[in-house]
Design a protein around this motif. Structure first.
Motif, PDB file in Angstrom:
ATOM      1  N   LEU A 147      -6.599  -6.321  27.638  1.00  0.00           N
ATOM      2  CA  LEU A 147      -6.769  -7.904  27.535  1.00  0.00           C
ATOM      3  C   LEU A 147      -7.218  -8.571  26.281  1.00  0.00           C
ATOM      4  CD1 LEU A 147      -7.241  -9.637  31.851  1.00  0.00           C
ATOM      5  CD2 LEU A 147      -4.607  -8.643  30.475  1.00  0.00           C
ATOM      6  N   MET A 148      -8.458  -8.351  26.079  1.00  0.00           N
ATOM      7  CA  MET A 148      -9.011  -8.164  24.990  1.00  0.00           C
ATOM      8  C   MET A 148      -8.731  -8.058  23.659  1.00  0.00           C
ATOM      9  SD  MET A 148     -12.060  -9.851  27.276  1.00  0.00           S
ATOM     10  CE  MET A 148     -13.277 -10.136  25.871  1.00  0.00           C
ATOM     11  N   ARG A 149      -8.393  -8.696  22.671  1.00  0.00           N
ATOM     12  CA  ARG A 149      -7.815  -8.665  21.513  1.00  0.00           C
ATOM     13  C   ARG A 149      -8.506  -7.625  20.756  1.00  0.00           C
ATOM     14  NH1 ARG A 149      -6.197 -13.997  21.510  1.00  0.00           N
ATOM     15  NH2 ARG A 149      -6.001 -14.308  19.445  1.00  0.00           N
ATOM     16  N   LEU A 150      -9.523  -7.214  20.975  1.00  0.00           N
ATOM     17  CA  LEU A 150     -10.600  -6.578  19.763  1.00  0.00           C
ATOM     18  C   LEU A 150     -10.767  -5.374  20.084  1.00  0.00           C
ATOM     19  CD1 LEU A 150     -12.131  -7.468  17.099  1.00  0.00           C
ATOM     20  CD2 LEU A 150     -14.358  -7.594  18.485  1.00  0.00           C
ATOM     21  N   VAL A 151     -11.000  -4.340  18.766  1.00  0.00           N
ATOM     22  CA  VAL A 151     -11.780  -3.138  18.463  1.00  0.00           C
ATOM     23  C   VAL A 151     -11.735  -3.579  17.391  1.00  0.00           C
ATOM     24  CG1 VAL A 151      -9.821  -2.323  17.377  1.00  0.00           C
ATOM     25  CG2 VAL A 151     -11.053  -1.223  18.562  1.00  0.00           C
ATOM     26  N   GLU A 152     -13.395  -2.946  17.330  1.00  0.00           N
ATOM     27  CA  GLU A 152     -14.542  -2.580  16.627  1.00  0.00           C
ATOM     28  C   GLU A 152     -14.291  -1.352  15.708  1.00  0.00           C
ATOM     29  OE1 GLU A 152     -18.434  -5.172  16.814  1.00  0.00           O
ATOM     30  OE2 GLU A 152     -18.098  -3.742  18.305  1.00  0.00           O
ATOM     31  N   VAL A 153     -13.781  -0.817  14.576  1.00  0.00           N
ATOM     32  CA  VAL A 153     -13.340   0.403  13.959  1.00  0.00           C
ATOM     33  C   VAL A 153     -14.462   0.741  13.195  1.00  0.00           C
ATOM     34  CG1 VAL A 153     -11.545   1.989  12.445  1.00  0.00           C
ATOM     35  CG2 VAL A 153     -10.972   0.272  14.451  1.00  0.00           C
ATOM     36  N   VAL A 154     -15.308   1.800  13.245  1.00  0.00           N
ATOM     37  CA  VAL A 154     -16.481   2.159  12.956  1.00  0.00           C
ATOM     38  C   VAL A 154     -16.480   3.630  11.973  1.00  0.00           C
ATOM     39  CG1 VAL A 154     -19.122   2.193  13.522  1.00  0.00           C
ATOM     40  CG2 VAL A 154     -17.674   1.078  14.685  1.00  0.00           C
ATOM     41  N   ARG A 155     -16.359   3.376  10.257  1.00  0.00           N
ATOM     42  CA  ARG A 155     -17.056   4.586   9.918  1.00  0.00           C
ATOM     43  C   ARG A 155     -18.861   5.130   9.521  1.00  0.00           C
ATOM     44  NH1 ARG A 155     -16.585   0.000   7.105  1.00  0.00           N
ATOM     45  NH2 ARG A 155     -17.684  -0.284   5.617  1.00  0.00           N
ATOM     46  N   THR A 156     -18.275   6.086   9.734  1.00  0.00           N
ATOM     47  CA  THR A 156     -19.722   6.074   9.406  1.00  0.00           C
ATOM     48  C   THR A 156     -20.244   7.109   7.882  1.00  0.00           C
ATOM     49  OG1 THR A 156     -19.352   9.091   9.627  1.00  0.00           O
ATOM     50  CG2 THR A 156     -20.143   7.947  11.623  1.00  0.00           C
ATOM     51  N   LEU A 157     -21.614   7.509   7.173  1.00  0.00           N
ATOM     52  CA  LEU A 157     -21.631   7.697   6.334  1.00  0.00           C
ATOM     53  C   LEU A 157     -20.606   8.743   6.084  1.00  0.00           C
ATOM     54  CD1 LEU A 157     -25.649   8.266   6.182  1.00  0.00           C
ATOM     55  CD2 LEU A 157     -24.383   6.052   4.975  1.00  0.00           C
ATOM     56  N   ASP A 158     -20.064   9.858   7.085  1.00  0.00           N
ATOM     57  CA  ASP A 158     -19.135  11.026   6.353  1.00  0.00           C
ATOM     58  C   ASP A 158     -17.907  10.239   6.787  1.00  0.00           C
ATOM     59  OD1 ASP A 158     -21.322  12.789   5.573  1.00  0.00           O
ATOM     60  OD2 ASP A 158     -21.338  12.804   7.817  1.00  0.00           O
ATOM     61  N   GLY A 175      -1.775  -3.043  19.983  1.00  0.00           N
ATOM     62  CA  GLY A 175      -1.832  -4.295  19.244  1.00  0.00           C
ATOM     63  C   GLY A 175      -3.121  -4.859  19.736  1.00  0.00           C
ATOM     64  N   LYS A 176      -4.230  -4.344  19.347  1.00  0.00           N
ATOM     65  CA  LYS A 176      -5.768  -5.201  18.681  1.00  0.00           C
ATOM     66  C   LYS A 176      -6.067  -5.693  17.559  1.00  0.00           C
ATOM     67  CE  LYS A 176      -6.701  -3.819  22.842  1.00  0.00           C
ATOM     68  NZ  LYS A 176      -6.142  -4.787  23.542  1.00  0.00           N
ATOM     69  N   THR A 177      -6.376  -6.933  17.371  1.00  0.00           N
ATOM     70  CA  THR A 177      -6.972  -6.697  15.867  1.00  0.00           C
ATOM     71  C   THR A 177      -8.016  -6.322  15.083  1.00  0.00           C
ATOM     72  OG1 THR A 177      -6.921  -9.422  16.185  1.00  0.00           O
ATOM     73  CG2 THR A 177      -8.162  -8.808  14.162  1.00  0.00           C
ATOM     74  N   VAL A 178      -8.120  -5.634  15.010  1.00  0.00           N
ATOM     75  CA  VAL A 178      -9.632  -4.948  14.173  1.00  0.00           C
ATOM     76  C   VAL A 178     -10.830  -5.387  13.466  1.00  0.00           C
ATOM     77  CG1 VAL A 178      -9.407  -2.928  12.556  1.00  0.00           C
ATOM     78  CG2 VAL A 178      -7.694  -2.489  13.784  1.00  0.00           C
ATOM     79  N   VAL A 179     -11.688  -4.699  13.535  1.00  0.00           N
ATOM     80  CA  VAL A 179     -12.877  -5.026  13.123  1.00  0.00           C
ATOM     81  C   VAL A 179     -13.523  -4.538  12.601  1.00  0.00           C
ATOM     82  CG1 VAL A 179     -15.162  -6.071  13.396  1.00  0.00           C
ATOM     83  CG2 VAL A 179     -13.585  -7.797  14.150  1.00  0.00           C
TER      84      VAL A 179
END
Ligand code: 3HC
Length: 284
Positions: A147-158, A175-179
């Motif tokens: 139901l929640m429309r968000l996903v956080e996509v996280v990058r490391t230094l590498d 189907g998510k909005t990406v932050v």
């Protein structure tokens, strides 16, 4: 680099949601749990959610069966070997996660992208347990995942740029909005949400208002779907304390320090909805 087969490790609240939305997006999903009973529990959780969607007339009954048909359950980690992406959603314990990723590293194809759904641990600390830190990202979903429309996509230094792009494309495909965020404690949402939740407890401790009035204030005054105490019970008081302690350890700032009331409630076993009692009582 297109993701067609998704491996999900752990089929609890978050893992089951991630498996479900991946299958809903038409992807082939392999879910790994520790034993047969946990596999069945995970499958039941997904089937239950989809059934509710059918009852709410948001999903056709045949579509539910098609979605479930795309999810295969296994207890063998080796069954994830050919996945394009493996998303980890096991217990929030760095050692357990590092051990899992080291094992996956030896099993999976060199091209497989690894992702963790952690809300609080450093992605880089997990990536360092593998020989593929450039193929490692964070994929932080929110509860309830479907139901929640968000996903956080996280990058490391590498993290390699093409891997990051593939992970963002996966987030959009399910189907998510990406932050996009860097590997910083709390990423975006918990960096802001955790101090807010802790401040609500401090306000209660200070006798500013009752928990019901604080909840009503934030729901009706700010349009939030849940007040802070409802949300604390929903997320889990133990989970909130765990995240707050990690953030306090990193930043040493008062706003991340857990108020005594939170620690006492957790010590008393009042973990929120899942334990039947948190700030509110869910016994009946
Ligand atoms: N399948 C499909 N749709 C469903 C469904 C299902 N099984 N169950 C519910 N829905 C739909 C409903 O039909 C409704 O849709 P509509 O708005 O189009 O009518 C919508 O979802 C809301 O459902 P309900 O009306 O049954 O329930 P609520 O209105 O009480 O909403 C909620 C429930 C979505 C959980 C809402 O209260 C909410 O958004 N709460 C905040 C949750 C939140 O903040 N989560 C993030 C926590 S932080 C986190 O996860 C990060 C971690 O790191 C701590």
């Amino acid at each position: 680099m297109q993701i067609q087969t998704v491996g999900v490790v752990g089929c609890g609240l978050m893992g089951s949601g991630i498996a479900q939305i991946s299958a809903q997006a038409g992807l082939a999903v392999v879910v790994r749990e520790v034993d047969e009973a946990q596999c069945q529990k995970g499958q039941g959780r997904i089937a239950g959610f989809l059934q509710k969607a059918v009852e709410k007339q948001k999903l056709a009954a045949e579509e539910k069966d098609r979605i479930l048909g795309r999810i295969r359950f296994t207890t063998a980690l080796a069954d994830l070997a050919s996945a394009d992406l493996v998303v980890e959603a096991i217990v929030e314990n760095l050692d357990a996660k590092r051990e899992l990723f080291a094992a996956l590293d030896g099993l999976c194809a060199p091209a497989t992208i690894f992702a963790s759904n952690t809300s609080s641990l450093a992605i880089g600390d997990m990536a360092a347990a593998t020989r593929r830190p450039e193929r490692f990202v964070g994929l932080h979903f929110f509860n309830p995942v479907p139901l929640m429309r968000l996903v956080e996509v996280v990058r490391t230094l590498d993290t390699a740029p093409d891997v990051f792009d593939a992970a963002c494309a996966f987030g959009a495909a399910v189907g998510k909005t990406v932050v996009r965020a860097k590997d910083s404690p709390g990423f975006v949402v918990n960096l802001l949400l955790v101090p807010y939740l802790l401040d609500a407890i401090r306000a209660l401790e200070a006798g500013v208002a009752s928990k019901e009035d604080i909840d009503a204030g934030m729901k009706l005054g700010c349009g939030y779907p849940m007040g802070p105490f409802e949300l604390l019970d929903f997320v889990g008081l133990d989970t909130t304390l765990y995240i707050a302690d990690i953030m306090f350890h990193e930043f040493k700032e008062y706003r991340y320090s857990a108020p005594p009331m939170l620690r006492r409630l957790v010590a008393a076993g009042r973990h929120g909805r899942k334990s039947g009692r948190g700030f509110y009582d869910y016994a009946r």
